[in-house]
Scaffold this motif. Structure first.
Motif, PDB file in Angstrom:
ATOM      1  N   HIS A  89      65.078  80.233 -47.928  1.00 54.75           N
ATOM      2  CA  HIS A  89      64.266  80.588 -46.772  1.00 54.75           C
ATOM      3  C   HIS A  89      63.806  82.045 -46.800  1.00 54.75           C
ATOM      4  CE1 HIS A  89      68.349  81.760 -45.640  1.00 54.75           C
ATOM      5  NE2 HIS A  89      67.840  82.581 -44.747  1.00 54.75           N
ATOM      6  N   GLN A  90      64.304  82.827 -47.758  1.00 58.77           N
ATOM      7  CA  GLN A  90      63.909  84.230 -47.877  1.00 58.77           C
ATOM      8  C   GLN A  90      62.867  84.452 -48.966  1.00 58.77           C
ATOM      9  OE1 GLN A  90      67.857  85.577 -48.906  1.00 58.77           O
ATOM     10  NE2 GLN A  90      68.310  86.253 -46.815  1.00 58.77           N
TER      11      GLN A  90
ATOM     12  N   LYS B  16      73.342  85.869 -39.183  1.00 61.13           N
ATOM     13  CA  LYS B  16      72.139  85.852 -40.016  1.00 61.13           C
ATOM     14  C   LYS B  16      71.407  84.512 -39.879  1.00 61.13           C
ATOM     15  CE  LYS B  16      74.073  88.891 -43.590  1.00 61.13           C
ATOM     16  NZ  LYS B  16      74.419  88.983 -45.049  1.00 61.13           N
ATOM     17  N   GLN B  17      70.136  84.514 -40.287  1.00 64.81           N
ATOM     18  CA  GLN B  17      69.384  83.267 -40.313  1.00 64.81           C
ATOM     19  C   GLN B  17      70.014  82.308 -41.308  1.00 64.81           C
ATOM     20  OE1 GLN B  17      65.237  83.714 -41.287  1.00 64.81           O
ATOM     21  NE2 GLN B  17      64.788  81.540 -41.016  1.00 64.81           N
TER      22      GLN B  17
ATOM     23  N   ASP C 273      71.079  77.639 -35.284  1.00 63.41           N
ATOM     24  CA  ASP C 273      70.442  78.805 -35.888  1.00 63.41           C
ATOM     25  C   ASP C 273      69.671  79.604 -34.844  1.00 63.41           C
ATOM     26  OD1 ASP C 273      69.555  80.462 -38.089  1.00 63.41           O
ATOM     27  OD2 ASP C 273      67.615  79.466 -37.940  1.00 63.41           O
ATOM     28  N   GLN C 274      68.936  78.906 -33.998  1.00 65.28           N
ATOM     29  CA  GLN C 274      68.163  79.587 -32.966  1.00 65.28           C
ATOM     30  C   GLN C 274      69.087  80.296 -31.980  1.00 65.28           C
ATOM     31  OE1 GLN C 274      64.633  79.808 -32.829  1.00 65.28           O
ATOM     32  NE2 GLN C 274      65.357  81.465 -31.503  1.00 65.28           N
TER      33      GLN C 274
ATOM     34  N   ARG D 250      70.656  83.403 -33.613  1.00 62.76           N
ATOM     35  CA  ARG D 250      69.745  84.550 -33.727  1.00 62.76           C
ATOM     36  C   ARG D 250      69.386  85.126 -32.364  1.00 62.76           C
ATOM     37  NH1 ARG D 250      64.823  83.096 -37.150  1.00 62.76           N
ATOM     38  NH2 ARG D 250      65.284  80.901 -36.729  1.00 62.76           N
TER      39      ARG D 250
END
Length: 334
Positions: A85-86, A290-291, A326-327, A330
């Motif tokens: 995803h990065q 982290k994401q 995840d949401q 974050r």
């Protein structure tokens, strides 16, 4: 191919271990530079990269480090340590490091952005995956023809900036997307083997991708959702049943795209000696706020399942839950 300059783009846990190993063993033959940021970059500049491993002498290697790939000259080999995803956000930086013959090793978990390039085992050759490469910049700027796929079996965790702790004996499968046992693949494999890395060239890199994905698609999100290590997940019959469901669905999707599995489902689930108390990379990221690396893992099993017409109900449920986690994570609610 002639390899004199190597850049490790993303010198986190595994990328940093690669860079330190290469610099420590064959640093007189090749120049190793790393792209890092924040506290990791500061530590590398100040004291180098350190690898710790039980029963093995601790190694520290000095390497050049920067957070700006545009200040570097073209490299002969680029090794990316970024997660799936990065990677898309780094496309322009990676492209700045390329010359005509540069090869790029993507160390990735899950389905890679280049997956269908040169794929002769499905009807989707050259299909792009916008879920992994939203604007197509990896495909257009880096180019799938440069890629050598890598499937890594190496536990690694940054225990403090600049220091990686390794667990187990690493194995790294390398393969051309086309399946060709090319001269470049042989040369790169020989060089990295000479650096002390356990490199296993293969003509069927997609088989290795799917085999590892059966574990990653299950354990990474379930460990993050439950805040549990792998041994605890498998000690609970309820979570162990969900691991089996995800592995089964992943295996079914992989086979629909031409992958061959060397192990049966029972062999995939039931490891001889049981499971170690391992914190998965997604659990580590979750605890660090982290994401999370979701789409290349369970997300792509569900996406490719729809493409192949293979049901993936457990993966779809876990995907929905992990996206919400995840949401919330974050947003500071995790």
């Amino acid at each position: 191919m002639t390899i004199r300059n190597i850049c490790v783009y993303g010198a986190g846990a595994l990328g940093g271990a690669f860079a330190a190993t290469i610099a420590n063993t064959i640093g007189d033959q090749v120049k190793v530079t790393v792209i890092a940021r924040g506290a990791q970059l500061a530590a590398i500049k100040a004291q180098g990269l350190t690898i710790e491993k039980a029963g093995v002498e601790t190694v520290t290697a000095r390497v050049d480090a920067t957070d700006d790939p545009f200040e570097l000259p073209p490299q002969d080999l680029v090794i990316t340590g970024l997660k799936g995803h990065q990677l898309a956000d780094a496309a322009k930086g990676i492209a700045a490091l390329l010359h005509e013959k540069t090869r790029v090793i993507n160390i990735l978990n899950g389905i890679p952005w280049w997956y269908f390039h040169g794929d002769e085992h499905s009807r989707f050759a050259e299909r792009q995956l916008p879920e992994l490469d939203p604007d197509g910049q990896l495909w257009s700027l880096v180019g799938p023809q440069r890629v050598i796929g890598c499937v890594a079996y190496q536990g690694a965790e940054v225990i403090e900036p600049g220091t990686t702790r390794l667990s187990g004996n690493g194995r790294f499968f390398l393969g051309e997307p086309s399946g060709d046992m090319s001269a470049d693949l042989n040369d790169i494999s020989a060089l990295l083997t000479s650096a002390g890395l356990n490199i296993l060239p293969t003509a069927r890199i997609r088989d290795e991708i799917w085999l590892k994905l059966t574990n990653n698609a299950a354990f990474n999100p379930i460990s993050a959702l439950t805040r549990s290590r792998m041994d605890a997940i498998m000690a609970n019959p309820h979570t162990a049943a969900q691991v089996r469901n995800v592995m089964s669905e992943t295996k079914n999707v992989g086979e629909a795209f031409g992958a061959t599995f060397a192990k049966s489902l029972d062999e995939l689930v039931d490891r001889p000696g049981g499971y170690d108390p391992v914190r998965t990379s997604m659990l580590q990221d979750c605890l660090a706020g982290k994401q999370l690396e979701i789409m290349p893992l369970t997300g792509m099993v569900a996406t490719l399942g729809k493409l192949a017409g293979v049901p993936t109900p457990t993966c779809e449920t876990i995907l929905a839950l992990t996206l919400q986690l995840d949401q919330a994570n974050r947003d500071g609610q995790g």
